[in-house]
Design an enzyme around this catalytic site. Sequence first.
Site, PDB file in Angstrom:
ATOM      1  N   ASP A  49       0.851  -1.383   0.052  1.00  0.00           N
ATOM      2  CA  ASP A  49       0.018  -0.110  -0.089  1.00  0.00           C
ATOM      3  C   ASP A  49       0.809   1.206  -0.135  1.00  0.00           C
ATOM      4  O   ASP A  49       1.817   1.350   0.734  1.00  0.00           O
ATOM      5  CB  ASP A  49      -0.851  -0.026   1.235  1.00  0.00           C
ATOM      6  CG  ASP A  49      -1.712   1.119   1.469  1.00  0.00           C
ATOM      7  OD1 ASP A  49      -2.765   1.233   0.456  1.00  0.00           O
ATOM      8  OD2 ASP A  49      -1.573   1.893   2.448  1.00  0.00           O
ATOM      9  N   GLU A  62       1.583  -0.504  -4.971  1.00  0.00           N
ATOM     10  CA  GLU A  62       0.778   0.572  -5.262  1.00  0.00           C
ATOM     11  C   GLU A  62       1.299   2.028  -5.538  1.00  0.00           C
ATOM     12  O   GLU A  62       1.729   2.442  -4.547  1.00  0.00           O
ATOM     13  CB  GLU A  62      -0.550   0.779  -4.204  1.00  0.00           C
ATOM     14  CG  GLU A  62      -1.865   1.604  -4.727  1.00  0.00           C
ATOM     15  CD  GLU A  62      -2.138   2.774  -3.789  1.00  0.00           C
ATOM     16  OE1 GLU A  62      -3.092   3.363  -4.184  1.00  0.00           O
ATOM     17  OE2 GLU A  62      -1.487   2.910  -2.739  1.00  0.00           O
TER      18      GLU A  62
HETATM   19  C1  AAO Z   1      -8.556   8.749   6.149  1.00  0.00           C
HETATM   20  C2  AAO Z   1      -9.509  10.164   6.026  1.00  0.00           C
HETATM   21  C3  AAO Z   1      -8.643  11.457   5.759  1.00  0.00           C
HETATM   22  C4  AAO Z   1      -7.598  11.403   6.997  1.00  0.00           C
HETATM   23  C5  AAO Z   1      -6.878   9.867   7.375  1.00  0.00           C
HETATM   24  C6  AAO Z   1      -6.265  10.009   8.660  1.00  0.00           C
HETATM   25  O1  AAO Z   1     -10.088  10.037   4.579  1.00  0.00           O
HETATM   26  O2  AAO Z   1      -9.276  12.487   5.521  1.00  0.00           O
HETATM   27  O3  AAO Z   1      -6.843  12.454   7.155  1.00  0.00           O
HETATM   28  O4  AAO Z   1      -7.846   9.200   7.518  1.00  0.00           O
HETATM   29  O5  AAO Z   1      -7.156  10.490   9.578  1.00  0.00           O
HETATM   30  C7  AAO Z   1      -7.590   5.091   2.935  1.00  0.00           C
HETATM   31  C8  AAO Z   1      -8.594   6.109   2.290  1.00  0.00           C
HETATM   32  C9  AAO Z   1      -8.270   7.628   3.093  1.00  0.00           C
HETATM   33  C10 AAO Z   1      -8.310   7.503   4.317  1.00  0.00           C
HETATM   34  C11 AAO Z   1      -7.032   6.293   4.746  1.00  0.00           C
HETATM   35  C12 AAO Z   1      -6.646   6.123   6.343  1.00  0.00           C
HETATM   36  O6  AAO Z   1      -8.534   6.355   0.865  1.00  0.00           O
HETATM   37  O7  AAO Z   1      -9.210   8.523   2.510  1.00  0.00           O
HETATM   38  O8  AAO Z   1      -7.916   8.478   4.927  1.00  0.00           O
HETATM   39  O9  AAO Z   1      -7.256   5.201   4.088  1.00  0.00           O
HETATM   40  O10 AAO Z   1      -7.810   5.759   6.918  1.00  0.00           O
HETATM   41  C13 AAO Z   1      -2.996   8.699  -2.375  1.00  0.00           C
HETATM   42  C14 AAO Z   1      -1.947   7.651  -2.437  1.00  0.00           C
HETATM   43  C15 AAO Z   1      -2.553   6.338  -2.510  1.00  0.00           C
HETATM   44  C16 AAO Z   1      -3.550   6.036  -1.593  1.00  0.00           C
HETATM   45  C17 AAO Z   1      -4.529   7.166  -1.929  1.00  0.00           C
HETATM   46  C18 AAO Z   1      -6.096   6.916  -1.277  1.00  0.00           C
HETATM   47  O11 AAO Z   1      -0.953   8.029  -3.242  1.00  0.00           O
HETATM   48  O12 AAO Z   1      -1.384   5.361  -2.033  1.00  0.00           O
HETATM   49  O13 AAO Z   1      -4.082   8.552  -1.757  1.00  0.00           O
HETATM   50  N1  AAO Z   1      -4.109   4.855  -1.845  1.00  0.00           N
HETATM   51  C19 AAO Z   1      -3.911   3.780  -0.760  1.00  0.00           C
HETATM   52  C20 AAO Z   1      -5.113   2.960  -0.399  1.00  0.00           C
HETATM   53  C21 AAO Z   1      -6.034   3.554   0.194  1.00  0.00           C
HETATM   54  C22 AAO Z   1      -5.578   4.067   1.580  1.00  0.00           C
HETATM   55  C23 AAO Z   1      -4.175   4.515   1.802  1.00  0.00           C
HETATM   56  C24 AAO Z   1      -3.164   4.265   0.351  1.00  0.00           C
HETATM   57  C25 AAO Z   1      -3.453   4.819   3.002  1.00  0.00           C
HETATM   58  O14 AAO Z   1      -5.319   2.177  -1.498  1.00  0.00           O
HETATM   59  O15 AAO Z   1      -7.011   2.761   0.325  1.00  0.00           O
HETATM   60  O16 AAO Z   1      -6.343   5.177   2.162  1.00  0.00           O
HETATM   61  O17 AAO Z   1      -3.160   3.617   3.482  1.00  0.00           O
HETATM   62  C26 AAO Z   1      -3.317  12.029  -6.630  1.00  0.00           C
HETATM   63  C27 AAO Z   1      -1.975  11.305  -6.383  1.00  0.00           C
HETATM   64  C28 AAO Z   1      -2.107   9.828  -5.711  1.00  0.00           C
HETATM   65  C29 AAO Z   1      -2.839  10.138  -4.540  1.00  0.00           C
HETATM   66  C30 AAO Z   1      -4.428  10.888  -4.952  1.00  0.00           C
HETATM   67  C31 AAO Z   1      -5.151  11.083  -3.781  1.00  0.00           C
HETATM   68  O18 AAO Z   1      -4.037  11.412  -7.616  1.00  0.00           O
HETATM   69  O19 AAO Z   1      -1.522  11.155  -7.763  1.00  0.00           O
HETATM   70  O20 AAO Z   1      -0.803   9.512  -5.384  1.00  0.00           O
HETATM   71  O21 AAO Z   1      -3.312   8.845  -3.969  1.00  0.00           O
HETATM   72  O22 AAO Z   1      -4.116  12.216  -5.296  1.00  0.00           O
HETATM   73  O23 AAO Z   1      -4.902  11.943  -2.812  1.00  0.00           O
HETATM   74  C32 AAO Z   1      -6.395  12.625 -10.817  1.00  0.00           C
HETATM   75  C33 AAO Z   1      -4.878  12.891 -10.886  1.00  0.00           C
HETATM   76  C34 AAO Z   1      -4.275  11.940 -10.001  1.00  0.00           C
HETATM   77  C35 AAO Z   1      -4.618  12.199  -8.707  1.00  0.00           C
HETATM   78  C36 AAO Z   1      -6.082  12.292  -8.455  1.00  0.00           C
HETATM   79  C37 AAO Z   1      -6.476  12.759  -7.100  1.00  0.00           C
HETATM   80  O24 AAO Z   1      -6.875  11.689 -11.254  1.00  0.00           O
HETATM   81  O25 AAO Z   1      -4.517  12.312 -12.269  1.00  0.00           O
HETATM   82  O26 AAO Z   1      -2.859  11.588 -10.059  1.00  0.00           O
HETATM   83  O27 AAO Z   1      -6.917  13.014  -9.480  1.00  0.00           O
HETATM   84  O28 AAO Z   1      -7.839  12.164  -6.891  1.00  0.00           O
END
Ligand code: AAO
Length: 510
Positions: free
Chosen positions: A210, A246
């Site tokens: 992850d 990932e």
């Molecule tokens: C939760 C709350 C947060 C709080 C946190 C701590 O939602 O508000 O601050 O707790 O209390 C999952 C949930 C999160 C959650 C977290 C922990 O999705 O919402 O946070 O559990 O409970 C990035 C990372 C990627 C990650 C993704 C969600 O790079 O690794 O965010 N995925 C994994 C898991 C996921 C998990 C975690 C990681 C954490 O699969 O389930 O989170 O363990 C850009 C960047 C990406 C980035 C995204 C989102 O993407 O490139 O790297 O992903 O932003 O921030 C277009 C762009 C694209 C962009 C996208 C944005 O498509 O082309 O590049 O828009 O939407």
Amino acid sequence: MSVFLLLVVVGLCSAQYNPNLNENRTSIVHLFEWRWEDIAAECERYLGPNGFGGVQVSPASEHLIMENRPWEERYQPISYKICTRSGNEKQFRDMVTRCNNVGVYIYVDIVMNHMTGYGAGIGTSSTCGSYFNSGARDFPGVPYSRLDFNDKKCRSSNGGIDNYNDAYQVRDCQLLGLLDLALEKDYVRGKIADYLNNLISIGVAGFRLDASKHMWPGDIKAILNRLNNLNTKWFANETKPFIFQEVIDLGGEGISASEYFGNGRVTEFKYGVKLGNVIRKWNGEKMAYLKNWGEGWGFMPNGKSLVFIDNHDNQRGHGGGGASILTFFDSRLYKMGVGFMLAHPYGFTRVMSSYRWPRYFVNGKDINNWMGPPSNADGSIKTVTINADTTCGNDWVCEHRWPQIKNMVIFRNVVDGEPFSNWWDNDSNQIAFGRGNKGFIVFNNDDWNMDVTLKTGLPAGSYCDVISGQKEGTKCTRKQISVGNDGSARFQISNTSEDPFVAIHVNAML
Ligand code: AAO
């Protein structure tokens, strides 16, 4: 002797790209948020008999218990005890044993970039009751202390990531406020490696790492170097765990997926985004353009990629993707997308299996996308019940049980290793292609009927279409396709059909 040595060396270096699947199996399914007991049963009653190679399971390490039990809590580790909302260690072990025994292997989602969020608080609201104090960076269940986190290293205005073009921020600061572990520390590497080696000794076959983008590739490598080979009760001597990282790389950021190729495979997020656009016919895309799908579309090298139509994040608007992503909510288009993926030779394929939640859009955002799996009043996850028609109950969607998807998983097994062949298109949204002389698939995503005779490459005979029906015993339950002596066959597909595609393969010959 030297040839033997060479083979051994090649085997050792390349093993982490190899999913270690049982013979004649080619895909895995993500049983998102399923209980360990239900996964064990599914391996025995469905996945084994239907040719699925493995299961990606939700994180197995002890995690925070959050109010209203959102699915996200699984990504907020408290310790590395195998003790989660999906079940305890005994149930986990039983699942691995039972799945392995029917040739379906387990791939665990590993959260090693961080622990819980800085605001999680103090207490024992964790799935095994381990104490934690997020403010003090105290996790005695591991144990980790202030010394094991990156707080001092992060150079951003607020401790979080405010610039994805700055590789230092992305890797040394807090992703979403989650406490960022100092993975360069020998002690931290050791704790993580111990956890992974524990899973390996139990019998798992590999790991999804992850948030890999948020870890330095060299730190990941150092941890992987400490891992044991897989358990020889089920795997050949010297087999390394399968690794897929990932990394969301849609282009245009400071970090590229290719930085991670040295460690194992990487998730190819462009795949689902672009195929979604093609199948939805957005941005002037059409299926005819899929002729050079794969590396020809700027994707990572075939041997390095793990592909999927949707994942647990982008099916609900988290992570990378956006509106084009196809999900079970668009079932007709979704089946075409998954069907195309499973027929096409590019990438190692993962099928998604979801639960239903009441989507509710406010200003374009689904305000219910936090909702956790179907659960009972006490917060325990509901069991996956199986209906008489083989679908799932209790709001489990079980896309992997949709006959069209299940039959395409089998199609991929049958055509494994065969070349992409006999491409045809109408310069619009009717396309067809084969896999050597083993299988052939035809799509009609145009707004008019299709009636064409195409060269399939298959041996002459009668075939059962595995999309409208399937071969049962010696009979075909629905459409039949007759391939002539010259290998050609007539395909008629109505544009209003629920499933406007047809697939045939040599194991469905009548
Ligand atoms: C939760 C709350 C947060 C709080 C946190 C701590 O939602 O508000 O601050 O707790 O209390 C999952 C949930 C999160 C959650 C977290 C922990 O999705 O919402 O946070 O559990 O409970 C990035 C990372 C990627 C990650 C993704 C969600 O790079 O690794 O965010 N995925 C994994 C898991 C996921 C998990 C975690 C990681 C954490 O699969 O389930 O989170 O363990 C850009 C960047 C990406 C980035 C995204 C989102 O993407 O490139 O790297 O992903 O932003 O921030 C277009 C762009 C694209 C962009 C996208 C944005 O498509 O082309 O590049 O828009 O939407």
